[in-house]
Scaffold this motif. Structure first.
Motif, PDB file in Angstrom:
ATOM      1  N   THR A 249     -82.995  52.505  61.320  1.00 35.35           N
ATOM      2  CA  THR A 249     -82.047  52.350  62.423  1.00 35.35           C
ATOM      3  C   THR A 249     -80.823  51.550  62.022  1.00 35.35           C
ATOM      4  N   ILE A 250     -80.854  50.884  60.870  1.00 40.74           N
ATOM      5  CA  ILE A 250     -79.729  50.042  60.452  1.00 40.74           C
ATOM      6  C   ILE A 250     -79.046  50.584  59.203  1.00 40.74           C
ATOM      7  N   GLU A 251     -79.299  51.832  58.881  1.00 45.83           N
ATOM      8  CA  GLU A 251     -78.636  52.433  57.717  1.00 45.83           C
ATOM      9  C   GLU A 251     -77.147  52.575  57.980  1.00 45.83           C
ATOM     10  N   GLY A 252     -76.339  52.392  56.948  1.00 41.87           N
ATOM     11  CA  GLY A 252     -74.899  52.510  57.086  1.00 41.87           C
ATOM     12  C   GLY A 252     -74.468  53.924  57.423  1.00 41.87           C
ATOM     13  N   ASN A 253     -73.248  54.047  57.941  1.00 41.55           N
ATOM     14  CA  ASN A 253     -72.751  55.364  58.354  1.00 41.55           C
ATOM     15  C   ASN A 253     -72.132  56.168  57.218  1.00 41.55           C
ATOM     16  N   LEU A 254     -72.109  55.615  56.009  1.00 39.49           N
ATOM     17  CA  LEU A 254     -71.537  56.324  54.868  1.00 39.49           C
ATOM     18  C   LEU A 254     -72.450  56.134  53.665  1.00 39.49           C
TER      19      LEU A 254
ATOM     20  N   ARG B 220     -75.835  48.412  52.532  1.00 46.89           N
ATOM     21  CA  ARG B 220     -77.208  48.349  53.005  1.00 46.89           C
ATOM     22  C   ARG B 220     -78.050  49.236  52.100  1.00 46.89           C
ATOM     23  N   ILE B 221     -78.937  48.597  51.353  1.00 46.30           N
ATOM     24  CA  ILE B 221     -79.718  49.277  50.328  1.00 46.30           C
ATOM     25  C   ILE B 221     -81.177  49.336  50.771  1.00 46.30           C
ATOM     26  N   ILE B 222     -81.704  50.544  50.876  1.00 49.49           N
ATOM     27  CA  ILE B 222     -83.114  50.752  51.204  1.00 49.49           C
ATOM     28  C   ILE B 222     -83.888  50.858  49.896  1.00 49.49           C
TER      29      ILE B 222
ATOM     30  N   ASP C  75     -94.318  51.078  51.009  1.00 49.23           N
ATOM     31  CA  ASP C  75     -93.599  50.118  51.846  1.00 49.23           C
ATOM     32  C   ASP C  75     -92.110  50.174  51.541  1.00 49.23           C
ATOM     33  N   SER C  76     -91.280  49.811  52.534  1.00 54.07           N
ATOM     34  CA  SER C  76     -89.829  49.850  52.387  1.00 54.07           C
ATOM     35  C   SER C  76     -89.202  48.583  52.935  1.00 54.07           C
ATOM     36  N   ALA C  77     -88.001  48.284  52.470  1.00 53.66           N
ATOM     37  CA  ALA C  77     -87.228  47.150  52.959  1.00 53.66           C
ATOM     38  C   ALA C  77     -85.752  47.495  52.851  1.00 53.66           C
ATOM     39  N   VAL C  78     -84.946  46.827  53.663  1.00 57.48           N
ATOM     40  CA  VAL C  78     -83.497  47.058  53.672  1.00 57.48           C
ATOM     41  C   VAL C  78     -82.801  45.769  53.270  1.00 57.48           C
ATOM     42  N   LEU C  79     -81.991  45.846  52.224  1.00 59.15           N
ATOM     43  CA  LEU C  79     -81.216  44.706  51.739  1.00 59.15           C
ATOM     44  C   LEU C  79     -79.780  44.868  52.213  1.00 59.15           C
TER      45      LEU C  79
ATOM     46  N   ALA D  34     -84.347  53.996  45.681  1.00 62.09           N
ATOM     47  CA  ALA D  34     -83.365  53.167  46.382  1.00 62.09           C
ATOM     48  C   ALA D  34     -82.239  54.052  46.877  1.00 62.09           C
ATOM     49  N   TRP D  35     -81.749  53.743  48.063  1.00 64.95           N
ATOM     50  CA  TRP D  35     -80.639  54.466  48.673  1.00 64.95           C
ATOM     51  C   TRP D  35     -79.628  53.455  49.177  1.00 64.95           C
ATOM     52  N   ALA D  36     -78.373  53.634  48.800  1.00 67.34           N
ATOM     53  CA  ALA D  36     -77.311  52.712  49.186  1.00 67.34           C
ATOM     54  C   ALA D  36     -76.385  53.393  50.185  1.00 67.34           C
ATOM     55  N   SER D  37     -76.051  52.677  51.237  1.00 68.20           N
ATOM     56  CA  SER D  37     -75.098  53.161  52.237  1.00 68.20           C
ATOM     57  C   SER D  37     -74.124  52.040  52.557  1.00 68.20           C
ATOM     58  N   MET D  38     -73.022  52.393  53.176  1.00 68.75           N
ATOM     59  CA  MET D  38     -71.969  51.444  53.471  1.00 68.75           C
ATOM     60  C   MET D  38     -71.601  51.518  54.950  1.00 68.75           C
TER      61      MET D  38
END
Length: 347
Positions: free
Chosen positions: A89-94, A177-179, A252-256, A106-110
């Motif tokens: 729910t807190i993933e970036g829009n880009l 925001r990095i998952i 398990d997952s985490a968001v940085l 790992a997935w990076a969004s901005m």
């Protein structure tokens, strides 16, 4: 053994406690285990699909491929090959990049503004300015950008101590925001506390964009996929306490969440063209390795870094394939016909 459990109810119960790699290994134990479908049932693989990719992503994938009538095992295999990120729910829009290395994804969004601008008001302390001054090639530009106390731009400001007090400055800031997810390591992986930076080097000079640590509003945080706080933990090794950002068990997952000082990037498009990659150090099974996430530019291409070859990842089915060599009763190598070749690294 086959006469004790002719219908495989015990195997089906045991299968629910196994990880995906172990389930696929069970399929090549014997023709009987492969035929009873205890390790390929929908009840076994659907919880694994939800645990790794989330129910929202699994449902969406099945709707997109509804014409193929996929089993849950096939859904897991296809989504793993595509390196689908879990729903957050807190993933970036880009989206700016992704990686899959050594059982960690790992997935990076901005978080980008509608106008694409990156300027933010940032509190800069003496340490932050000193670090930035070392990276600046023009010292005069540094002095004009970062000021303490009274300045030409604000002559009415109150004088402060240079060594202890900072000053708010307008700086280009990019929120990443990095998952991070443990996708294929049975043991717990550890992500140690580390500075996050973006490589922006060119052929002529080295350069990097560092995280902002001077402003409490922009300190990096770790949370769950739903945005709940994930507190840091400490682990004792050899009598010493090692600071950790977080630990992840299998699936398990985490968001940085981290804010990067994007020097020279007044817009997100400029940041995408200038940034090359970011990396995270991960500890697993006594080894430490970097998970490198290439940053994509505005056109969707990888910026100045070689693409990671994942063509062989999950390209074959764990249920079909050529025969595999197995030891015979005499100890010599033989061939077991009808059993598939399985590579655990493909899951």
């Amino acid at each position: 053994f086959n006469t004790i459990i002719p219908h495989g109810p015990v195997l089906e119960t045991l299968a629910r406690y196994l990880d995906p790699t172990s389930l696929c290994k069970c399929l090549i134990v014997s023709k009987y285990w492969n035929a009873i479908h205890s390790f390929t049932s929908e009840d076994t693989w659907y919880p694994l699909c939800v645990a790794r990719f989330s129910q929202e992503k699994v449902t969406s994938w099945m709707l997109q491929h509804s014409s193929q009538a996929l089993s849950k095992l096939q859904v897991y295999k296809q989504m793993s090959k595509a390196n689908i990120a879990p729903y957050s729910t807190i993933e970036g829009n880009l989206k700016v990049g992704e990686a899959k290395m050594n059982g960690v994804s790992a997935w990076a969004s901005m978080v980008a503004r509608s106008n694409g601008e990156t300027l933010r008001s940032v509190l800069c302390d003496a340490k932050f300015i000193q670090n930035m001054s070392k990276k600046k090639t023009n010292a005069a530009a540094t002095a004009s950008t970062y000021t303490f106390g009274k300045s030409k731009d604000n002559p009415n400001s109150t004088s402060t101590n240079k060594n202890t007090m900072g000053h708010f400055s307008s700086l280009p800031v990019v929120e990443l925001r990095i998952i991070i997810q443990n996708t294929n390591i049975n043991s717990t992986i550890v992500v140690p506390d580390q500075p996050i930076s973006i490589d922006a080097s060119t052929r002529r000079r080295e350069d990097e964009m560092v995280e902002i640590s001077s402003d409490p509003r922009f300190i990096k945080t770790v949370s769950t996929l739903s945005g709940s706080p994930l507190p840091p933990s400490n682990q004792a090794q050899n009598g010493r306490q090692l600071e950790q950002m977080f630990r992840l068990r299998l699936l398990d997952s985490a968001v940085l969440q981290v804010h990067i000082h994007a020097r020279g990037c007044s817009t997100t498009q400029k940041f995408g063209k200038k940034a090359n990659f970011t990396k995270l150090l991960v500890k697993a099974n006594g080894n430490t390795f970097p998970v490198v996430i290439p940053i994509r530019n505005g056109d969707g291409e990888i910026s100045n870094v070689d693409k990671i070859d994942e063509g062989s990842v999950m390209e074959g089915s764990c249920l079909a394939g050529p025969t595999v060599a197995a030891p015979s009763a005499s100890g010599n190598s033989g061939v077991t016909k009808g059993l598939p070749v399985f590579d655990a690294s493909r899951i």
